[in-house]
Design a protein around this motif. Sequence first.
Motif, PDB file in Angstrom:
ATOM      1  N   SER A 151       0.760  -0.975   0.148  1.00 40.24           N
ATOM      2  CA  SER A 151       0.105  -0.023  -0.129  1.00 40.24           C
ATOM      3  C   SER A 151       0.840   1.210  -0.091  1.00 40.24           C
ATOM      4  O   SER A 151       1.783   1.318   0.748  1.00 40.24           O
ATOM      5  CB  SER A 151      -0.971  -0.011   1.482  1.00 40.24           C
ATOM      6  OG  SER A 151      -1.684  -1.020   1.283  1.00 40.24           O
ATOM      7  N   LEU A 152       0.488   2.229  -0.837  1.00 41.06           N
ATOM      8  CA  LEU A 152       1.512   3.228  -1.016  1.00 41.06           C
ATOM      9  C   LEU A 152       0.413   4.304  -1.728  1.00 41.06           C
ATOM     10  O   LEU A 152      -0.339   4.158  -2.544  1.00 41.06           O
ATOM     11  CB  LEU A 152       2.602   3.294  -1.649  1.00 41.06           C
ATOM     12  CG  LEU A 152       2.740   2.910  -2.916  1.00 41.06           C
ATOM     13  CD1 LEU A 152       2.693   3.796  -4.060  1.00 41.06           C
ATOM     14  CD2 LEU A 152       4.287   1.963  -3.159  1.00 41.06           C
ATOM     15  N   SER A 153       1.037   5.799  -1.579  1.00 42.87           N
ATOM     16  CA  SER A 153       0.403   6.882  -2.349  1.00 42.87           C
ATOM     17  C   SER A 153       1.445   7.620  -3.003  1.00 42.87           C
ATOM     18  O   SER A 153       2.270   7.821  -2.366  1.00 42.87           O
ATOM     19  CB  SER A 153      -0.738   7.361  -1.654  1.00 42.87           C
ATOM     20  OG  SER A 153      -0.104   8.007  -0.567  1.00 42.87           O
ATOM     21  N   VAL A 154       1.003   8.361  -4.191  1.00 41.22           N
ATOM     22  CA  VAL A 154       1.888   9.369  -4.661  1.00 41.22           C
ATOM     23  C   VAL A 154       1.050  10.409  -4.609  1.00 41.22           C
ATOM     24  O   VAL A 154       0.013  10.768  -5.408  1.00 41.22           O
ATOM     25  CB  VAL A 154       2.194   8.998  -5.934  1.00 41.22           C
ATOM     26  CG1 VAL A 154       3.056  10.288  -6.567  1.00 41.22           C
ATOM     27  CG2 VAL A 154       3.093   7.694  -6.268  1.00 41.22           C
ATOM     28  N   PRO A 155       1.384  11.500  -3.631  1.00 35.14           N
ATOM     29  CA  PRO A 155       0.481  12.807  -3.670  1.00 35.14           C
ATOM     30  C   PRO A 155       0.968  13.741  -4.970  1.00 35.14           C
ATOM     31  O   PRO A 155       1.802  13.672  -5.597  1.00 35.14           O
ATOM     32  CB  PRO A 155       0.903  13.325  -2.418  1.00 35.14           C
ATOM     33  CG  PRO A 155       1.621  12.507  -1.815  1.00 35.14           C
ATOM     34  CD  PRO A 155       2.272  11.350  -2.714  1.00 35.14           C
ATOM     35  N   ARG A 156       0.066  14.647  -5.034  1.00 38.72           N
ATOM     36  CA  ARG A 156      -0.002  15.491  -6.318  1.00 38.72           C
ATOM     37  C   ARG A 156       1.414  16.406  -6.246  1.00 38.72           C
ATOM     38  O   ARG A 156       1.598  16.642  -5.101  1.00 38.72           O
ATOM     39  CB  ARG A 156      -1.081  16.461  -6.340  1.00 38.72           C
ATOM     40  CG  ARG A 156      -2.304  15.506  -6.946  1.00 38.72           C
ATOM     41  CD  ARG A 156      -3.734  16.380  -6.369  1.00 38.72           C
ATOM     42  NE  ARG A 156      -4.783  15.444  -6.414  1.00 38.72           N
ATOM     43  CZ  ARG A 156      -5.437  15.258  -7.467  1.00 38.72           C
ATOM     44  NH1 ARG A 156      -5.427  16.017  -8.651  1.00 38.72           N
ATOM     45  NH2 ARG A 156      -6.510  14.201  -7.550  1.00 38.72           N
ATOM     46  N   GLY A 157       2.247  16.244  -7.310  1.00 41.38           N
ATOM     47  CA  GLY A 157       3.258  17.330  -7.188  1.00 41.38           C
ATOM     48  C   GLY A 157       4.558  16.630  -6.591  1.00 41.38           C
ATOM     49  O   GLY A 157       5.449  17.427  -6.244  1.00 41.38           O
TER      50      GLY A 157
END
Length: 277
Positions: free
Chosen positions: A31-37
Amino acid sequence: MTAAGSTLPPLLELRDVRVAFGGLTALDGVSLSVPRGRVVGVIGPAGAGKTTMLDVVCGRVRPTSGEVLVRGISLHGHRPQQLASLGVARTLQRLGLFSHLTVAENVMAGAVRMPRAGFLPTLLALPRADRRERALRARALAVLDRVGLADTADLLPGRLSHGDQKRVVLARALIAEPSLLLLDEPAAGLSAAEMSELSAQLATLRAADALSVMLVEHRVDFAMGLCDDVVVLDSGRLIAQGPPAVVALGAFDADGDGDGGGGGEAGDADGDEVAHV
Ligand SMILES: Nc1ncnc2c1ncn2[C@@H]1O[C@H](COP(=O)(O)OP(=O)(O)OP(=O)(O)O)[C@@H](O)[C@H]1O
Protein backbone atom coordinates in the motif's frame (compact mmCIF):
# COMPACT_ATOMS: atom_id res chain seq x y z
CA MET A 1 -3.28 24.26 -0.04
CA THR A 2 -6.94 25.16 0.27
CA ALA A 3 -9.34 23.20 2.42
CA ALA A 4 -11.00 21.95 -0.76
CA GLY A 5 -7.62 21.03 -2.26
CA SER A 6 -6.65 18.98 0.75
CA THR A 7 -9.63 16.67 0.19
CA LEU A 8 -8.43 15.65 -3.27
CA PRO A 9 -7.37 12.01 -3.43
CA PRO A 10 -3.71 11.23 -4.17
CA LEU A 11 -2.80 11.01 -7.82
CA LEU A 12 -1.86 7.35 -7.42
CA GLU A 13 -2.75 4.93 -4.68
CA LEU A 14 -2.04 1.23 -4.21
CA ARG A 15 -4.16 -0.52 -1.61
CA ASP A 16 -2.96 -3.85 -0.29
CA VAL A 17 -1.79 -4.95 -3.75
CA ARG A 18 -0.66 -8.54 -4.12
CA VAL A 19 0.74 -10.07 -7.30
CA ALA A 20 1.50 -13.77 -7.57
CA PHE A 21 3.14 -15.40 -10.58
CA GLY A 22 2.21 -19.03 -9.97
CA GLY A 23 3.79 -19.87 -6.61
CA LEU A 24 5.98 -16.74 -6.53
CA THR A 25 4.67 -13.68 -4.70
CA ALA A 26 6.16 -10.65 -6.50
CA LEU A 27 4.19 -8.06 -4.48
CA ASP A 28 2.88 -8.89 -1.06
CA GLY A 29 0.21 -6.53 0.25
CA VAL A 30 1.78 -3.25 -0.87
CA SER A 31 0.00 0.00 0.00
CA LEU A 32 1.36 3.42 -0.93
CA SER A 33 0.35 6.73 -2.42
CA VAL A 34 1.89 9.34 -4.70
CA PRO A 35 0.52 12.77 -3.72
CA ARG A 36 0.08 15.48 -6.33
CA GLY A 37 3.29 17.24 -7.31
CA ARG A 38 5.56 14.81 -5.42
CA VAL A 39 8.41 12.64 -6.63
CA VAL A 40 8.32 9.16 -5.10
CA GLY A 41 11.20 6.72 -5.61
CA VAL A 42 10.89 2.95 -5.35
CA ILE A 43 14.15 1.23 -4.43
CA GLY A 44 15.15 -2.27 -3.39
CA PRO A 45 17.35 -5.19 -4.43
CA ALA A 46 16.98 -7.14 -7.67
CA GLY A 47 13.76 -9.14 -7.71
CA ALA A 48 12.16 -6.98 -4.99
CA GLY A 49 9.08 -6.30 -7.14
CA LYS A 50 9.84 -2.77 -8.38
CA THR A 51 9.08 -3.34 -12.06
CA THR A 52 6.06 -5.45 -11.15
CA MET A 53 4.74 -2.43 -9.27
CA LEU A 54 5.03 -0.22 -12.36
CA ASP A 55 3.47 -2.99 -14.47
CA VAL A 56 0.50 -3.16 -12.12
CA VAL A 57 -0.03 0.59 -12.31
CA CYS A 58 0.15 0.43 -16.11
CA GLY A 59 -2.24 -2.47 -16.45
CA ARG A 60 0.41 -4.77 -17.94
CA VAL A 61 0.02 -7.01 -14.90
CA ARG A 62 -3.28 -7.57 -13.08
CA PRO A 63 -3.08 -7.59 -9.28
CA THR A 64 -4.03 -10.95 -7.78
CA SER A 65 -5.80 -8.92 -5.09
CA GLY A 66 -5.92 -5.32 -3.90
CA GLU A 67 -6.64 -2.12 -5.77
CA VAL A 68 -4.88 0.56 -7.82
CA LEU A 69 -6.50 4.02 -8.00
CA VAL A 70 -5.63 7.05 -10.12
CA ARG A 71 -7.18 10.25 -8.73
CA GLY A 72 -9.41 8.05 -6.61
CA ILE A 73 -10.69 6.04 -9.60
CA SER A 74 -10.14 2.30 -9.41
CA LEU A 75 -8.22 0.92 -12.37
CA HIS A 76 -9.77 -2.51 -12.06
CA GLY A 77 -9.83 -4.04 -15.53
CA HIS A 78 -8.14 -1.09 -17.26
CA ARG A 79 -5.87 -1.69 -20.22
CA PRO A 80 -2.42 -0.11 -20.77
CA GLN A 81 -3.67 1.91 -23.75
CA GLN A 82 -6.32 3.58 -21.54
CA LEU A 83 -3.72 5.02 -19.19
CA ALA A 84 -2.88 8.05 -21.31
CA SER A 85 -6.45 9.30 -21.10
CA LEU A 86 -6.06 9.22 -17.30
CA GLY A 87 -2.96 11.41 -17.56
CA VAL A 88 -0.41 8.68 -16.90
CA ALA A 89 2.73 8.19 -19.03
CA ARG A 90 5.51 5.66 -18.57
CA THR A 91 9.07 5.24 -19.76
CA LEU A 92 10.49 1.75 -20.13
CA GLN A 93 13.76 0.26 -18.88
CA ARG A 94 14.63 -0.49 -22.51
CA LEU A 95 14.41 2.74 -24.48
CA GLY A 96 12.03 1.48 -27.16
CA LEU A 97 12.84 4.21 -29.70
CA PHE A 98 12.04 3.62 -33.38
CA SER A 99 15.45 3.55 -35.08
CA HIS A 100 14.06 4.44 -38.54
CA LEU A 101 12.13 7.52 -37.32
CA THR A 102 13.71 10.87 -36.50
CA VAL A 103 13.94 12.12 -32.96
CA ALA A 104 10.97 14.47 -33.53
CA GLU A 105 8.88 11.66 -35.04
CA ASN A 106 9.68 9.44 -32.07
CA VAL A 107 8.45 12.17 -29.74
CA MET A 108 5.31 12.70 -31.84
CA ALA A 109 4.57 8.98 -31.44
CA GLY A 110 4.03 9.61 -27.73
CA ALA A 111 1.19 12.07 -28.34
CA VAL A 112 -1.58 9.55 -27.90
CA ARG A 113 -3.84 12.07 -26.20
CA MET A 114 -3.61 14.55 -29.04
CA PRO A 115 -6.47 14.68 -31.54
CA ARG A 116 -5.68 12.37 -34.43
CA ALA A 117 -5.84 13.34 -38.05
CA GLY A 118 -7.90 10.32 -39.01
CA PHE A 119 -7.04 7.79 -41.66
CA LEU A 120 -8.88 9.24 -44.65
CA PRO A 121 -7.67 12.86 -44.41
CA THR A 122 -4.14 11.61 -43.86
CA LEU A 123 -4.36 9.25 -46.82
CA LEU A 124 -5.68 12.00 -49.05
CA ALA A 125 -3.17 14.49 -47.60
CA LEU A 126 -5.96 16.95 -46.90
CA PRO A 127 -4.99 20.35 -45.46
CA ARG A 128 -6.61 19.60 -42.08
CA ALA A 129 -4.32 16.61 -41.63
CA ASP A 130 -1.34 18.74 -42.65
CA ARG A 131 -2.26 21.37 -40.07
CA ARG A 132 -2.55 18.75 -37.34
CA GLU A 133 0.73 17.17 -38.36
CA ARG A 134 2.43 20.57 -38.24
CA ALA A 135 0.90 21.36 -34.84
CA LEU A 136 2.04 18.01 -33.51
CA ARG A 137 5.56 18.57 -34.82
CA ALA A 138 5.60 22.03 -33.22
CA ARG A 139 4.63 20.43 -29.90
CA ALA A 140 7.35 17.82 -30.30
CA LEU A 141 9.93 20.54 -30.98
CA ALA A 142 8.77 22.48 -27.91
CA VAL A 143 9.11 19.40 -25.70
CA LEU A 144 12.51 18.59 -27.20
CA ASP A 145 13.54 22.15 -26.40
CA ARG A 146 12.48 21.63 -22.79
CA VAL A 147 14.77 18.61 -22.46
CA GLY A 148 17.63 20.42 -24.21
CA LEU A 149 17.49 18.53 -27.51
CA ALA A 150 15.92 21.03 -29.93
CA ASP A 151 18.83 20.75 -32.36
CA THR A 152 18.51 16.96 -32.68
CA ALA A 153 14.92 16.91 -34.02
CA ASP A 154 15.78 15.66 -37.51
CA LEU A 155 18.46 13.15 -36.53
CA LEU A 156 17.90 9.44 -36.18
CA PRO A 157 18.08 8.44 -32.49
CA GLY A 158 21.03 6.10 -33.15
CA ARG A 159 23.17 9.22 -33.71
CA LEU A 160 22.63 10.36 -30.12
CA SER A 161 24.46 9.31 -26.95
CA HIS A 162 22.69 6.93 -24.56
CA GLY A 163 22.00 9.81 -22.20
CA ASP A 164 20.42 11.90 -24.96
CA GLN A 165 18.35 8.93 -26.15
CA LYS A 166 16.98 8.70 -22.61
CA ARG A 167 16.03 12.38 -22.87
CA VAL A 168 14.15 11.61 -26.09
CA VAL A 169 12.28 8.90 -24.19
CA LEU A 170 11.41 11.46 -21.52
CA ALA A 171 10.23 13.92 -24.19
CA ARG A 172 8.07 11.20 -25.75
CA ALA A 173 6.35 10.72 -22.38
CA LEU A 174 6.01 14.46 -21.74
CA ILE A 175 4.29 15.28 -25.05
CA ALA A 176 1.19 13.47 -23.76
CA GLU A 177 1.07 16.11 -20.99
CA PRO A 178 0.80 13.58 -18.17
CA SER A 179 0.00 14.48 -14.59
CA LEU A 180 1.69 11.29 -13.40
CA LEU A 181 4.98 10.18 -14.91
CA LEU A 182 6.23 6.65 -14.25
CA LEU A 183 9.96 6.24 -14.87
CA ASP A 184 11.58 2.81 -14.98
CA GLU A 185 15.26 3.19 -14.05
CA PRO A 186 15.76 6.68 -15.51
CA ALA A 187 19.38 6.84 -14.32
CA ALA A 188 20.47 3.46 -15.72
CA GLY A 189 23.56 3.85 -17.91
CA LEU A 190 23.95 7.57 -17.18
CA SER A 191 27.22 9.22 -16.13
CA ALA A 192 27.35 11.19 -12.89
CA ALA A 193 27.05 14.44 -14.88
CA GLU A 194 24.05 13.13 -16.84
CA MET A 195 22.39 12.00 -13.61
CA SER A 196 22.66 15.44 -12.07
CA GLU A 197 21.31 16.99 -15.29
CA LEU A 198 18.36 14.59 -15.15
CA SER A 199 17.72 15.46 -11.49
CA ALA A 200 17.66 19.16 -12.35
CA GLN A 201 15.42 18.46 -15.34
CA LEU A 202 12.87 16.53 -13.26
CA ALA A 203 12.91 19.18 -10.55
CA THR A 204 12.18 21.85 -13.17
CA LEU A 205 9.38 19.83 -14.74
CA ARG A 206 7.82 19.16 -11.39
CA ALA A 207 7.89 22.83 -10.46
CA ALA A 208 6.56 24.02 -13.84
CA ASP A 209 3.88 21.39 -14.46
CA ALA A 210 3.00 20.21 -10.93
CA LEU A 211 3.97 16.83 -12.30
CA SER A 212 3.85 13.83 -9.98
CA VAL A 213 6.53 11.23 -10.57
CA MET A 214 6.98 7.65 -9.43
CA LEU A 215 10.34 6.23 -10.39
CA VAL A 216 11.92 2.84 -9.92
CA GLU A 217 15.67 3.04 -9.50
CA HIS A 218 18.68 0.86 -8.80
CA ARG A 219 20.86 3.93 -8.24
CA VAL A 220 19.97 4.57 -4.63
CA ASP A 221 22.08 7.74 -4.41
CA PHE A 222 20.19 9.22 -7.37
CA ALA A 223 16.79 8.34 -5.89
CA MET A 224 17.75 9.64 -2.46
CA GLY A 225 18.96 12.94 -3.91
CA LEU A 226 15.92 13.57 -6.07
CA CYS A 227 12.84 12.12 -4.40
CA ASP A 228 10.52 13.69 -1.83
CA ASP A 229 9.66 10.24 -0.55
CA VAL A 230 11.26 6.85 -0.94
CA VAL A 231 9.58 3.45 -0.80
CA VAL A 232 11.75 0.43 -0.04
CA LEU A 233 10.67 -2.96 -1.34
CA ASP A 234 12.25 -6.27 -0.40
CA SER A 235 10.97 -9.66 -1.58
CA GLY A 236 7.70 -8.06 -2.61
CA ARG A 237 7.09 -6.41 0.75
CA LEU A 238 7.16 -2.71 1.49
CA ILE A 239 9.65 -2.49 4.35
CA ALA A 240 10.05 1.28 4.70
CA GLN A 241 8.72 4.54 3.30
CA GLY A 242 9.23 8.21 4.04
CA PRO A 243 11.51 11.14 3.19
CA PRO A 244 15.00 9.99 2.04
CA ALA A 245 16.82 11.38 5.05
CA VAL A 246 14.54 9.45 7.36
CA VAL A 247 14.50 6.23 5.37
CA ALA A 248 18.31 6.37 5.13
CA LEU A 249 18.43 6.04 8.90
CA GLY A 250 16.56 2.74 8.73
CA ALA A 251 18.23 -0.64 8.63
CA PHE A 252 17.34 -1.81 5.14
CA ASP A 253 19.57 -3.36 2.51
CA ALA A 254 18.67 -1.36 -0.57
CA ASP A 255 21.53 -2.58 -2.72
CA GLY A 256 21.11 -6.21 -1.75
CA ASP A 257 24.74 -6.59 -0.74
CA GLY A 258 23.89 -7.80 2.71
CA ASP A 259 25.49 -4.88 4.53
CA GLY A 260 22.27 -3.34 5.77
CA GLY A 261 22.02 -0.50 3.26
CA GLY A 262 21.94 2.83 5.06
CA GLY A 263 22.78 1.22 8.41
CA GLY A 264 22.16 2.84 11.77
CA GLU A 265 18.99 2.94 13.80
CA ALA A 266 15.52 3.37 12.37
CA GLY A 267 14.03 6.56 13.59
CA ASP A 268 12.24 9.81 13.04
CA ALA A 269 15.02 12.32 13.36
CA ASP A 270 13.19 15.47 12.28
CA GLY A 271 9.58 14.65 12.90
CA ASP A 272 8.86 13.33 9.38
CA GLU A 273 6.75 10.25 9.29
CA VAL A 274 8.46 7.02 8.36
CA ALA A 275 6.89 3.61 8.27
CA HIS A 276 8.84 0.42 8.82
CA VAL A 277 6.56 -2.53 8.19
N1 LIG B 1 6.01 -12.36 -15.74
C1 LIG B 1 6.60 -12.97 -14.71
N2 LIG B 1 6.43 -14.29 -14.51
C2 LIG B 1 7.00 -14.91 -13.45
N3 LIG B 1 7.75 -14.29 -12.52
C3 LIG B 1 7.96 -12.98 -12.68
C4 LIG B 1 7.38 -12.25 -13.77
N4 LIG B 1 7.76 -10.93 -13.65
C5 LIG B 1 8.52 -10.87 -12.55
N5 LIG B 1 8.64 -12.08 -11.97
C6 LIG B 1 9.35 -12.38 -10.72
O1 LIG B 1 8.81 -11.53 -9.73
C7 LIG B 1 9.85 -11.07 -8.85
C8 LIG B 1 9.88 -9.54 -8.88
O2 LIG B 1 10.39 -9.16 -10.17
P1 LIG B 1 10.56 -7.62 -10.58
O3 LIG B 1 11.08 -7.60 -11.97
O4 LIG B 1 9.31 -6.88 -10.31
O5 LIG B 1 11.68 -7.15 -9.55
P2 LIG B 1 12.58 -5.85 -9.63
O6 LIG B 1 12.67 -5.33 -8.23
O7 LIG B 1 12.08 -4.93 -10.67
O8 LIG B 1 13.96 -6.49 -10.09
P3 LIG B 1 15.14 -5.81 -10.95
O9 LIG B 1 15.69 -4.74 -10.08
O10 LIG B 1 16.09 -6.94 -11.16
O11 LIG B 1 14.54 -5.27 -12.23
C9 LIG B 1 11.14 -11.73 -9.33
O12 LIG B 1 11.35 -12.88 -8.57
C10 LIG B 1 10.84 -12.06 -10.78
O13 LIG B 1 11.59 -13.19 -11.21
